[in-house]
Design a protein around this motif. Sequence first.
Motif, PDB file in Angstrom:
ATOM      1  N   TYR A   1      10.923  12.138  14.643  1.00 43.25           N
ATOM      2  CA  TYR A   1      11.288  10.722  14.716  1.00 43.25           C
ATOM      3  C   TYR A   1      10.693   9.894  13.569  1.00 43.25           C
ATOM      4  O   TYR A   1      11.275   8.902  13.161  1.00 43.25           O
ATOM      5  CB  TYR A   1      10.796  10.125  16.045  1.00 43.25           C
ATOM      6  CG  TYR A   1      11.516  10.650  17.251  1.00 43.25           C
ATOM      7  CD1 TYR A   1      12.627   9.977  17.775  1.00 43.25           C
ATOM      8  CD2 TYR A   1      11.092  11.808  17.892  1.00 43.25           C
ATOM      9  CE1 TYR A   1      13.291  10.456  18.904  1.00 43.25           C
ATOM     10  CE2 TYR A   1      11.750  12.288  19.013  1.00 43.25           C
ATOM     11  CZ  TYR A   1      12.838  11.609  19.515  1.00 43.25           C
ATOM     12  OH  TYR A   1      13.485  12.083  20.622  1.00 43.25           O
ATOM     13  N   TRP A   2       9.503  10.275  13.108  1.00 38.20           N
ATOM     14  CA  TRP A   2       8.744   9.433  12.183  1.00 38.20           C
ATOM     15  C   TRP A   2       8.754  10.062  10.800  1.00 38.20           C
ATOM     16  O   TRP A   2       8.213  11.152  10.606  1.00 38.20           O
ATOM     17  CB  TRP A   2       7.313   9.310  12.720  1.00 38.20           C
ATOM     18  CG  TRP A   2       6.512   8.206  12.120  1.00 38.20           C
ATOM     19  CD1 TRP A   2       6.987   7.116  11.427  1.00 38.20           C
ATOM     20  CD2 TRP A   2       5.087   8.098  12.129  1.00 38.20           C
ATOM     21  NE1 TRP A   2       5.946   6.320  11.028  1.00 38.20           N
ATOM     22  CE2 TRP A   2       4.759   6.897  11.446  1.00 38.20           C
ATOM     23  CE3 TRP A   2       4.056   8.859  12.657  1.00 38.20           C
ATOM     24  CZ2 TRP A   2       3.446   6.463  11.276  1.00 38.20           C
ATOM     25  CZ3 TRP A   2       2.755   8.437  12.494  1.00 38.20           C
ATOM     26  CH2 TRP A   2       2.455   7.252  11.816  1.00 38.20           C
ATOM     27  N   GLU A   3       9.339   9.366   9.864  1.00 39.12           N
ATOM     28  CA  GLU A   3       9.498   9.933   8.516  1.00 39.12           C
ATOM     29  C   GLU A   3       8.175  10.039   7.763  1.00 39.12           C
ATOM     30  O   GLU A   3       8.074  10.727   6.751  1.00 39.12           O
ATOM     31  CB  GLU A   3      10.503   9.092   7.705  1.00 39.12           C
ATOM     32  CG  GLU A   3      10.036   7.712   7.281  1.00 39.12           C
ATOM     33  CD  GLU A   3      10.159   6.666   8.368  1.00 39.12           C
ATOM     34  OE1 GLU A   3      10.549   7.028   9.487  1.00 39.12           O
ATOM     35  OE2 GLU A   3       9.841   5.480   8.117  1.00 39.12           O
ATOM     36  N   LYS A   4       7.131   9.396   8.264  1.00 43.69           N
ATOM     37  CA  LYS A   4       5.845   9.387   7.544  1.00 43.69           C
ATOM     38  C   LYS A   4       4.973  10.625   7.823  1.00 43.69           C
ATOM     39  O   LYS A   4       3.991  10.858   7.113  1.00 43.69           O
ATOM     40  CB  LYS A   4       5.055   8.131   7.930  1.00 43.69           C
ATOM     41  CG  LYS A   4       5.552   6.855   7.241  1.00 43.69           C
ATOM     42  CD  LYS A   4       4.780   5.659   7.790  1.00 43.69           C
ATOM     43  CE  LYS A   4       5.067   4.394   7.013  1.00 43.69           C
ATOM     44  NZ  LYS A   4       4.400   4.361   5.707  1.00 43.69           N
TER      45      LYS A   4
ATOM     46  N   GLN B   1       5.142   9.002   2.374  1.00 43.19           N
ATOM     47  CA  GLN B   1       6.331   9.835   2.593  1.00 43.19           C
ATOM     48  C   GLN B   1       7.410   9.130   3.415  1.00 43.19           C
ATOM     49  O   GLN B   1       7.108   8.463   4.405  1.00 43.19           O
ATOM     50  CB  GLN B   1       5.924  11.117   3.314  1.00 43.19           C
ATOM     51  CG  GLN B   1       7.120  12.028   3.603  1.00 43.19           C
ATOM     52  CD  GLN B   1       6.696  13.363   4.168  1.00 43.19           C
ATOM     53  OE1 GLN B   1       6.215  14.221   3.437  1.00 43.19           O
ATOM     54  NE2 GLN B   1       6.847  13.516   5.462  1.00 43.19           N
ATOM     55  N   THR B   2       8.637   9.256   2.960  1.00 44.27           N
ATOM     56  CA  THR B   2       9.767   8.763   3.763  1.00 44.27           C
ATOM     57  C   THR B   2      10.779   9.896   3.828  1.00 44.27           C
ATOM     58  O   THR B   2      11.683   9.997   3.006  1.00 44.27           O
ATOM     59  CB  THR B   2      10.423   7.523   3.124  1.00 44.27           C
ATOM     60  OG1 THR B   2      10.694   7.814   1.756  1.00 44.27           O
ATOM     61  CG2 THR B   2       9.533   6.297   3.232  1.00 44.27           C
ATOM     62  N   PHE B   3      10.592  10.742   4.806  1.00 47.20           N
ATOM     63  CA  PHE B   3      11.426  11.948   4.914  1.00 47.20           C
ATOM     64  C   PHE B   3      12.837  11.606   5.371  1.00 47.20           C
ATOM     65  O   PHE B   3      13.035  10.811   6.295  1.00 47.20           O
ATOM     66  CB  PHE B   3      10.779  12.920   5.908  1.00 47.20           C
ATOM     67  CG  PHE B   3      11.536  14.213   6.053  1.00 47.20           C
ATOM     68  CD1 PHE B   3      11.397  15.216   5.102  1.00 47.20           C
ATOM     69  CD2 PHE B   3      12.400  14.421   7.117  1.00 47.20           C
ATOM     70  CE1 PHE B   3      12.101  16.398   5.227  1.00 47.20           C
ATOM     71  CE2 PHE B   3      13.095  15.601   7.243  1.00 47.20           C
ATOM     72  CZ  PHE B   3      12.947  16.591   6.305  1.00 47.20           C
ATOM     73  N   ASP B   4      13.815  12.223   4.719  1.00 46.24           N
ATOM     74  CA  ASP B   4      15.214  12.014   5.089  1.00 46.24           C
ATOM     75  C   ASP B   4      15.614  13.110   6.097  1.00 46.24           C
ATOM     76  O   ASP B   4      15.738  14.281   5.736  1.00 46.24           O
ATOM     77  CB  ASP B   4      16.085  12.093   3.837  1.00 46.24           C
ATOM     78  CG  ASP B   4      17.568  11.933   4.166  1.00 46.24           C
ATOM     79  OD1 ASP B   4      17.886  11.612   5.330  1.00 46.24           O
ATOM     80  OD2 ASP B   4      18.402  12.143   3.259  1.00 46.24           O
ATOM     81  N   PHE B   5      15.815  12.716   7.355  1.00 50.24           N
ATOM     82  CA  PHE B   5      16.093  13.717   8.402  1.00 50.24           C
ATOM     83  C   PHE B   5      17.416  14.455   8.191  1.00 50.24           C
ATOM     84  O   PHE B   5      17.624  15.517   8.745  1.00 50.24           O
ATOM     85  CB  PHE B   5      16.061  13.050   9.783  1.00 50.24           C
ATOM     86  CG  PHE B   5      14.674  12.711  10.237  1.00 50.24           C
ATOM     87  CD1 PHE B   5      13.829  13.701  10.692  1.00 50.24           C
ATOM     88  CD2 PHE B   5      14.201  11.421  10.176  1.00 50.24           C
ATOM     89  CE1 PHE B   5      12.535  13.410  11.086  1.00 50.24           C
ATOM     90  CE2 PHE B   5      12.909  11.105  10.570  1.00 50.24           C
ATOM     91  CZ  PHE B   5      12.069  12.108  11.021  1.00 50.24           C
TER      92      PHE B   5
ATOM     93  N   ARG C   1      11.303  20.724   7.992  1.00 49.08           N
ATOM     94  CA  ARG C   1      10.734  19.371   8.004  1.00 49.08           C
ATOM     95  C   ARG C   1       9.453  19.296   7.178  1.00 49.08           C
ATOM     96  O   ARG C   1       9.256  18.339   6.423  1.00 49.08           O
ATOM     97  CB  ARG C   1      10.441  18.982   9.466  1.00 49.08           C
ATOM     98  CG  ARG C   1       9.674  17.686   9.687  1.00 49.08           C
ATOM     99  CD  ARG C   1      10.487  16.461   9.311  1.00 49.08           C
ATOM    100  NE  ARG C   1       9.768  15.227   9.607  1.00 49.08           N
ATOM    101  CZ  ARG C   1       8.885  14.657   8.790  1.00 49.08           C
ATOM    102  NH1 ARG C   1       8.614  15.221   7.622  1.00 49.08           N
ATOM    103  NH2 ARG C   1       8.271  13.536   9.116  1.00 49.08           N
TER     104      ARG C   1
ATOM    105  N   SER D   1       7.288  14.504  14.379  1.00 50.51           N
ATOM    106  CA  SER D   1       7.974  15.020  13.188  1.00 50.51           C
ATOM    107  C   SER D   1       9.487  14.854  13.265  1.00 50.51           C
ATOM    108  O   SER D   1      10.170  14.916  12.238  1.00 50.51           O
ATOM    109  CB  SER D   1       7.637  16.506  12.989  1.00 50.51           C
ATOM    110  OG  SER D   1       6.264  16.655  12.753  1.00 50.51           O
TER     111      SER D   1
END
Lengths: 640, 43
Positions: free
Chosen positions: A493-496, A604-608, A199, A491
């Motif tokens: 749940y929240w992509e930011k 940041q927009t993390f792709d889970f 992550r 970390s």
Amino acid sequence: MDITLSIGGRQATASPPIYRWMRHDHVRIAWSAGSTCFEPGNGPILRARKRLGDSPVEAGRDYVELQAPLGMTERKKVSDDAGLYQLSGWAVVLLLIAIYGGSFLMSTLIGRKKENADGYMTAGNKIGFGISAASMTATWIWASSMYASATAGYTYGISGPIHYGLWGALMILFIYPFGKRIRAVAPKAHTLAEVMHARHGRSSQLMLAGSNIVGSVISLTSNFIAGGALVSLLSPYSFTQGVIVVAAGVLLYTLWSGFRASVLTDFAQVVAMLGAVVVIIPVVFFFAGGPAMFSDGASNLTPEQSNFFSSDAFLNQGAPYIAAVLAYAIGNQTIAQRLFAVREDLIKKTFVTATIGYGATVIGIGMLGVMALYLGMEPVGGNVNNLIPQMASTFLGPVLLCLFFVMILGALSSTADSDLAALSSIMMADIYGKNLAKKASPKTMLMVGRITMVLATAAALVFASGHMDILDLLVFVGALWGALVFPVIASFYWEKVTNKAFTTSVIVALAVFIPVRFSWFPMTGATGIIFDIISVVGIGVVLGLMSFGFFGLKPAKIIGAIAALASAPFVIGFLHDYTVLTGSLVAYAVSTVVCYAMSVRSGQTFDFALIKQRVGDYDPQDEDAQSPDDLDSSAVTAGK
Amino acid sequence: METFFLTLYVLVWPVIVAGVLWTLCKGFMKDWWQSRKEGRSII
């Protein structure tokens, strides 16, 4: 003062006499049972207690007269010897062989000539309900939790065990909704830190892995110490001999098959433990006087101890545990390991069963402390950790005392083997797999896991011999884990949330937590008020996070805000005197505020979905379908 | 009355533990039968 005991209905001979010394109502009573070993706590002892009433008996002056059914009598001076009844050396040796030899044999049933690295860490992520629930229950119940619950009962009265066991049980329950999310984004993970690596990157992973290692080593040491203390109290053997035998026994059956051996033997251990609790608590209750003890001994309790809603018990015992509920579950790799091992559709059922099993067992054992309080017993040597063995020694016969011995040994062994399995998986996946190896070889991973187990056992033996105050250390680490809870959960749940936000928030929270926890500055005036206000935020964070798992974000925000506002009038100007609780709440609050503030403006927009791709099996195929010979040549890059 | 409730309070825990023990044993037996039926190791 002479006391006549009737040993009704039993055949006994006077020669050679066997004397057993009992502590009861401040009087030590001995009786001769000839060559027959009488079960303590049976009729004669109960009658003796009633006849004694409140009469003072002086050690070294008064005599106890014993009368056997055949008319033989013995007179023994009342002793001031504080020693407990001990099992014979041979009985203890046989029990240890049965427990550790039996566990070793069980582990050989599932052992493979060439083990599989994924199986060694998580048993292939598909364990059924029976084994996983038993393992979760056995792992979470450890000897220290039994001792601590009884201590809570003895110290805080009737609500004490609830304020220990209930919150400990809820640690398991409250983590399961997060567990479902964690499994959904990382179905093939082995450790939580490994997921943090996928992550965020290395610094977040190592921070979590490091705290997991510290926690597991402390827990392992604590279990070895409990084993040594048990052996030295109830057998002729020494503390050191006990520690060494327990450590060697646990290592013996865990070393080869790792986590697979740990969970399988957990089932046998939980059956022994829970079975013992079912028998021992009612037996002690009735032989200690039954319901009459509550009326006869009511005067031994303070009004606060008699109050089921004692604020003293809540503030000193319950509240710090509520604050630690999520921290222990996040910081403890043994829980995460079982979360990744159980079949995904069985997570809820497993966690709910373990919650009830842990709660009932630990609260039930805590009742021994409550009974000791009503009976007016004083812990041997003034050490409250001796209460449980003392109650067992006083009211249980040799057979049930053996069962008690097995119960405590089962509790500490099941947790110790889980600690070894947890430590090995962290070293295999997080240190070797993600940081040292360019291409992680399953064969080398297995070697790393086994070497870790041996070294961890050796380290825990060294720490155990130092007689460190392990429980205090564990409470400290538990509060310290509070700094990790929000960054870890957010970390998932929240992509930011960024790596920088994660590491900075944890470091800042620790920098504030440590001076507060150790009172490096006076909590007076405005300083105390400021930390009370931060604690109020911490209360909102804790209850908000708990609610978030079950109800989602919006209700969590509302519940968190209400909790903070409702607690503020009671907390501000008051809570800073309780440094353990304040430190824990401050850790939650600071890490949450810093992590949120740094993340909310990040782009940041993390792709889970990436986590699933980055974290996978180290072995090339399903363990059941795989030829063990393939392992040697396979070097996979899962998660690299 | 207080004595009755305290007695209940002490003795209810082993009863709950017995229930959990039964559930765990039943679950284990089910896992065991299932693994035997499928010809694989229980773990």
